[in-house]
Scaffold this motif. Structure first.
Motif, PDB file in Angstrom:
ATOM      1  N   VAL A  47       0.803  -1.228   0.000  1.00  0.00           N
ATOM      2  CA  VAL A  47       0.000   0.000   0.000  1.00  0.00           C
ATOM      3  C   VAL A  47       0.837   1.280   0.000  1.00  0.00           C
ATOM      4  N   VAL A  48       2.159   1.180   0.037  1.00  0.00           N
ATOM      5  CA  VAL A  48       2.977   2.385   0.084  1.00  0.00           C
ATOM      6  C   VAL A  48       3.160   2.953  -1.316  1.00  0.00           C
ATOM      7  N   ASP A  49       3.386   4.265  -1.392  1.00  0.00           N
ATOM      8  CA  ASP A  49       3.627   4.904  -2.687  1.00  0.00           C
ATOM      9  C   ASP A  49       5.040   5.453  -2.788  1.00  0.00           C
ATOM     10  N   GLU A  50       5.887   5.102  -1.826  1.00  0.00           N
ATOM     11  CA  GLU A  50       7.295   5.478  -1.879  1.00  0.00           C
ATOM     12  C   GLU A  50       8.086   4.459  -1.070  1.00  0.00           C
ATOM     13  N   ARG A  96      10.411  -1.145  -1.923  1.00  0.00           N
ATOM     14  CA  ARG A  96       9.123  -0.939  -2.572  1.00  0.00           C
ATOM     15  C   ARG A  96       8.936  -1.969  -3.682  1.00  0.00           C
ATOM     16  N   TYR A  98       8.032  -3.080  -7.412  1.00  0.00           N
ATOM     17  CA  TYR A  98       8.119  -2.505  -8.751  1.00  0.00           C
ATOM     18  C   TYR A  98       7.691  -3.552  -9.772  1.00  0.00           C
ATOM     19  N   THR A  99       7.176  -3.077 -10.890  1.00  0.00           N
ATOM     20  CA  THR A  99       6.891  -3.984 -12.003  1.00  0.00           C
ATOM     21  C   THR A  99       8.205  -4.511 -12.559  1.00  0.00           C
ATOM     22  N   TYR A 181      13.090  11.480  -5.186  1.00  0.00           N
ATOM     23  CA  TYR A 181      12.019  10.993  -6.066  1.00  0.00           C
ATOM     24  C   TYR A 181      12.593  10.538  -7.405  1.00  0.00           C
ATOM     25  N   GLU A 184      13.900   7.146  -6.873  1.00  0.00           N
ATOM     26  CA  GLU A 184      12.766   6.224  -6.760  1.00  0.00           C
ATOM     27  C   GLU A 184      12.211   5.860  -8.127  1.00  0.00           C
ATOM     28  N   ARG A 185      12.015   6.867  -8.983  1.00  0.00           N
ATOM     29  CA  ARG A 185      11.427   6.621 -10.300  1.00  0.00           C
ATOM     30  C   ARG A 185      12.338   5.788 -11.194  1.00  0.00           C
TER      31      ARG A 185
END
Length: 213
Positions: A47-50, A96, A98-99, A181, A184-185
């Motif tokens: 459920v995290v976005d980072e 996190r 990732y796909t 960020y 992260e990306r």
């Protein structure tokens, strides 16, 4: 009375067995509801976005950080070995989902919905200059690209990919760097994981920069 004695004896034997095995069952479980450590990690990371740091996960799950770190690495290895469509990665100081790279085109096709979501070529060029030359001023970015990059830089800052990093002590120009960020990306732990760029840079980059000062 005999029944009670047998129950006490059985309970004692169970306790001795648990102690002899080092409490292996308890070692893989979180206190709340007997949920395993791995299951608890999966539930939170789903459920995290980072990216979430190991120490944060350890605090939430009330487990030693070294146990959480080991569990995260076990999960990551299991997902990779199973060839799942996602992977658990250690990036930007945290973990996190990732796909997996092989599945990225499918996800992109699903979420694109006919809209242009990618950065423009100018933005990509500017972002690359900042990533490899940071901290860097807008004038130096313009020198490398050969065009004014002020508008593009503002776009990158607005998107959270680039941030201010103080000022140049000589020129007092604002310096820029990539943000967490950005890491992260791109799925990077830190900037040292950026691919080597030197072979692709022109030989006169320094001279170009000097002429714009």
């Amino acid at each position: 009375m005999a029944q009670e004695v047998r129950e006490v004896a059985e309970a004692y034997e169970t306790a001795e067995t648990d102690e002899a095995t080092g409490g292996s069952e308890a070692a893989g479980a979180v206190a709340d509801g007997g949920v395993t450590l791995e299951a608890g990690l999966e539930a939170i990371l789903m459920v995290v976005d980072e990216p979430v740091a190991e120490v944060t996960l350890a605090q939430v799950l009330e487990r030693p950080t070294h146990e959480v770190a080991a569990a995260l690495r076990r999960l990551a290895a299991e997902y990779t070995a199973a060839g799942r469509g996602f992977e658990l990665r250690d990036v930007a100081g945290g973990w996190r989902f990732y796909t997996r790279a092989d599945c990225a085109p499918l996800v992109e096709r699903f979420v694109r919905d006919g809209q242009q979501t990618r950065l423009t070529q100018a933005a990509l060029e500017t972002l690359a200059v900042v990533a490899y030359r940071q901290p860097v001023s807008r004038a130096r970015v313009a020198a490398v690209r050969g065009v004014n990059s002020d508008g593009v830089m503002r776009t990158l800052v607005a998107r959270g990919l680039v941030e201010e990093a103080g000022t140049d002590p000589e020129s007092q120009a604002v310096l820029y760097r990539t943000s967490s960020y950005f890491l992260e990306r791109l799925g990077l732990r830190d900037l040292s994981e950026l691919p080597e760029l030197a072979p692709f840079l022109p030989d006169d980059v320094e001279n170009l920069e000097e002429t714009t000062k």
